[in-house]
Design a protein around this motif. Sequence first.
Motif, PDB file in Angstrom:
ATOM      1  N   ALA A  36     105.100  57.872  -9.749  1.00  9.96           N
ATOM      2  CA  ALA A  36     105.089  58.095  -8.337  1.00  9.96           C
ATOM      3  C   ALA A  36     106.231  59.230  -8.010  1.00  9.96           C
ATOM      4  N   VAL A  37     107.386  59.025  -8.535  1.00 15.38           N
ATOM      5  CA  VAL A  37     108.463  59.825  -8.231  1.00 15.38           C
ATOM      6  C   VAL A  37     108.367  61.087  -9.012  1.00 15.38           C
ATOM      7  N   ALA A  38     107.932  61.246 -10.240  1.00 13.60           N
ATOM      8  CA  ALA A  38     107.573  62.503 -11.008  1.00 13.60           C
ATOM      9  C   ALA A  38     106.713  63.181 -10.572  1.00 13.60           C
ATOM     10  N   SER A  39     105.733  62.568  -9.706  1.00 16.15           N
ATOM     11  CA  SER A  39     104.690  63.627  -8.977  1.00 16.15           C
ATOM     12  C   SER A  39     104.967  63.732  -7.558  1.00 16.15           C
ATOM     13  N   LEU A  40     106.235  63.897  -7.074  1.00 16.43           N
ATOM     14  CA  LEU A  40     106.191  64.123  -5.893  1.00 16.43           C
ATOM     15  C   LEU A  40     105.976  65.479  -5.422  1.00 16.43           C
ATOM     16  N   ALA A  41     105.308  65.827  -4.314  1.00 20.67           N
ATOM     17  CA  ALA A  41     104.927  67.138  -3.815  1.00 20.67           C
ATOM     18  C   ALA A  41     106.027  68.094  -3.614  1.00 20.67           C
ATOM     19  N   THR A  42     105.771  69.234  -3.887  1.00 17.92           N
ATOM     20  CA  THR A  42     106.680  70.259  -3.302  1.00 17.92           C
ATOM     21  C   THR A  42     107.155  70.092  -2.180  1.00 17.92           C
ATOM     22  N   GLY A  43     108.363  70.159  -1.548  1.00 13.00           N
ATOM     23  CA  GLY A  43     108.623  70.061  -0.297  1.00 13.00           C
ATOM     24  C   GLY A  43     109.975  69.278   0.013  1.00 13.00           C
ATOM     25  N   GLN A  44     110.200  68.982   1.191  1.00 11.78           N
ATOM     26  CA  GLN A  44     111.468  68.210   1.397  1.00 11.78           C
ATOM     27  C   GLN A  44     111.088  66.744   1.375  1.00 11.78           C
ATOM     28  N   HIS A  45     112.162  66.038   0.897  1.00  6.79           N
ATOM     29  CA  HIS A  45     111.982  64.526   0.870  1.00  6.79           C
ATOM     30  C   HIS A  45     113.477  63.890   0.828  1.00  6.79           C
ATOM     31  N   THR A  46     113.459  62.565   1.024  1.00  9.75           N
ATOM     32  CA  THR A  46     114.643  61.968   1.156  1.00  9.75           C
ATOM     33  C   THR A  46     114.869  60.664   0.280  1.00  9.75           C
ATOM     34  N   TRP A  47     115.961  60.499  -0.294  1.00 10.45           N
ATOM     35  CA  TRP A  47     116.334  59.158  -0.959  1.00 10.45           C
ATOM     36  C   TRP A  47     117.392  58.387  -0.622  1.00 10.45           C
ATOM     37  N   GLN A  48     117.293  57.254  -0.630  1.00 11.57           N
ATOM     38  CA  GLN A  48     118.220  56.198  -0.361  1.00 11.57           C
ATOM     39  C   GLN A  48     118.588  55.143  -1.310  1.00 11.57           C
ATOM     40  N   LEU A  49     119.662  54.402  -1.393  1.00 13.60           N
ATOM     41  CA  LEU A  49     119.954  53.398  -2.021  1.00 13.60           C
ATOM     42  C   LEU A  49     120.116  52.256  -1.466  1.00 13.60           C
ATOM     43  N   ARG A  50     119.488  51.027  -1.911  1.00 16.84           N
ATOM     44  CA  ARG A  50     119.528  49.587  -1.315  1.00 16.84           C
ATOM     45  C   ARG A  50     120.105  48.779  -2.409  1.00 16.84           C
ATOM     46  N   THR A  58     121.513  42.444   1.977  1.00 14.13           N
ATOM     47  CA  THR A  58     121.300  44.178   1.508  1.00 14.13           C
ATOM     48  C   THR A  58     122.163  45.057   2.130  1.00 14.13           C
ATOM     49  N   SER A  59     122.669  45.982   1.611  1.00 11.91           N
ATOM     50  CA  SER A  59     123.460  46.927   2.101  1.00 11.91           C
ATOM     51  C   SER A  59     122.542  48.447   1.794  1.00 11.91           C
ATOM     52  N   ARG A  60     122.543  49.369   2.695  1.00 14.08           N
ATOM     53  CA  ARG A  60     121.886  50.686   2.235  1.00 14.08           C
ATOM     54  C   ARG A  60     123.052  51.865   2.476  1.00 14.08           C
ATOM     55  N   SER A  61     122.576  52.978   1.585  1.00 15.14           N
ATOM     56  CA  SER A  61     123.313  54.092   1.538  1.00 15.14           C
ATOM     57  C   SER A  61     122.949  54.927   2.498  1.00 15.14           C
ATOM     58  N   ASP A  62     123.575  56.052   2.914  1.00 13.52           N
ATOM     59  CA  ASP A  62     123.209  56.954   3.982  1.00 13.52           C
ATOM     60  C   ASP A  62     121.866  57.589   3.160  1.00 13.52           C
ATOM     61  N   THR A  63     121.090  58.095   4.039  1.00 10.72           N
ATOM     62  CA  THR A  63     119.937  58.755   3.619  1.00 10.72           C
ATOM     63  C   THR A  63     120.078  60.344   3.242  1.00 10.72           C
ATOM     64  N   VAL A  64     119.590  60.810   2.020  1.00 10.66           N
ATOM     65  CA  VAL A  64     120.089  61.934   1.486  1.00 10.66           C
ATOM     66  C   VAL A  64     119.012  62.769   1.410  1.00 10.66           C
ATOM     67  N   PRO A  65     118.781  64.093   1.867  1.00 12.88           N
ATOM     68  CA  PRO A  65     117.576  64.998   1.824  1.00 12.88           C
ATOM     69  C   PRO A  65     117.705  65.720   0.316  1.00 12.88           C
ATOM     70  N   PHE A  66     116.644  66.006  -0.234  1.00 16.57           N
ATOM     71  CA  PHE A  66     116.517  66.854  -1.193  1.00 16.57           C
ATOM     72  C   PHE A  66     115.257  67.421  -1.471  1.00 16.57           C
ATOM     73  N   SER A  67     115.097  68.292  -2.087  1.00 18.01           N
ATOM     74  CA  SER A  67     113.690  69.091  -1.974  1.00 18.01           C
ATOM     75  C   SER A  67     113.207  69.452  -3.548  1.00 18.01           C
ATOM     76  N   VAL A  68     111.827  69.305  -3.396  1.00 18.17           N
ATOM     77  CA  VAL A  68     111.230  69.524  -4.968  1.00 18.17           C
ATOM     78  C   VAL A  68     110.541  70.926  -4.820  1.00 18.17           C
ATOM     79  N   ASP A  69     110.444  71.654  -5.926  1.00 23.56           N
ATOM     80  CA  ASP A  69     110.134  72.830  -6.137  1.00 23.56           C
ATOM     81  C   ASP A  69     109.205  72.915  -7.413  1.00 23.56           C
ATOM     82  N   THR A  70     108.149  72.853  -7.510  1.00 23.13           N
ATOM     83  CA  THR A  70     107.346  72.857  -8.752  1.00 23.13           C
ATOM     84  C   THR A  70     106.749  74.044  -9.008  1.00 23.13           C
TER      85      THR A  70
END
Length: 70
Positions: A36-50, A58-70
């Motif tokens: 599911a991660v390897a097949s992310l669609a082109t575009g903007q996404h976010t990731w976060q660690l918990r 639990t403790s969450r990190s800040d949300t970090v934006p990233f983009s996929v360009d396939t």
Amino acid sequence: MRRYEVWIDNSKAFEVNAVTESGTEPAEYSTAPPAAVASLATGQHTWQLRAVDGAGNTSRSDTVPFSVDT
């Protein structure tokens, strides 16, 4: 910490155990991301660690934006 969860686009994508079966921390953390991660669609996404400890706290990190360009 007991485990770390990787969240992508506000959904849990996968988790990494932070404690081995013997109860010790591993020398290094590594995991292959699921398809599911390897097949992310082109575009903007976010990731976060918990982080989750043995008591379920639990403790969450800040949300970090990233983009996929396939």
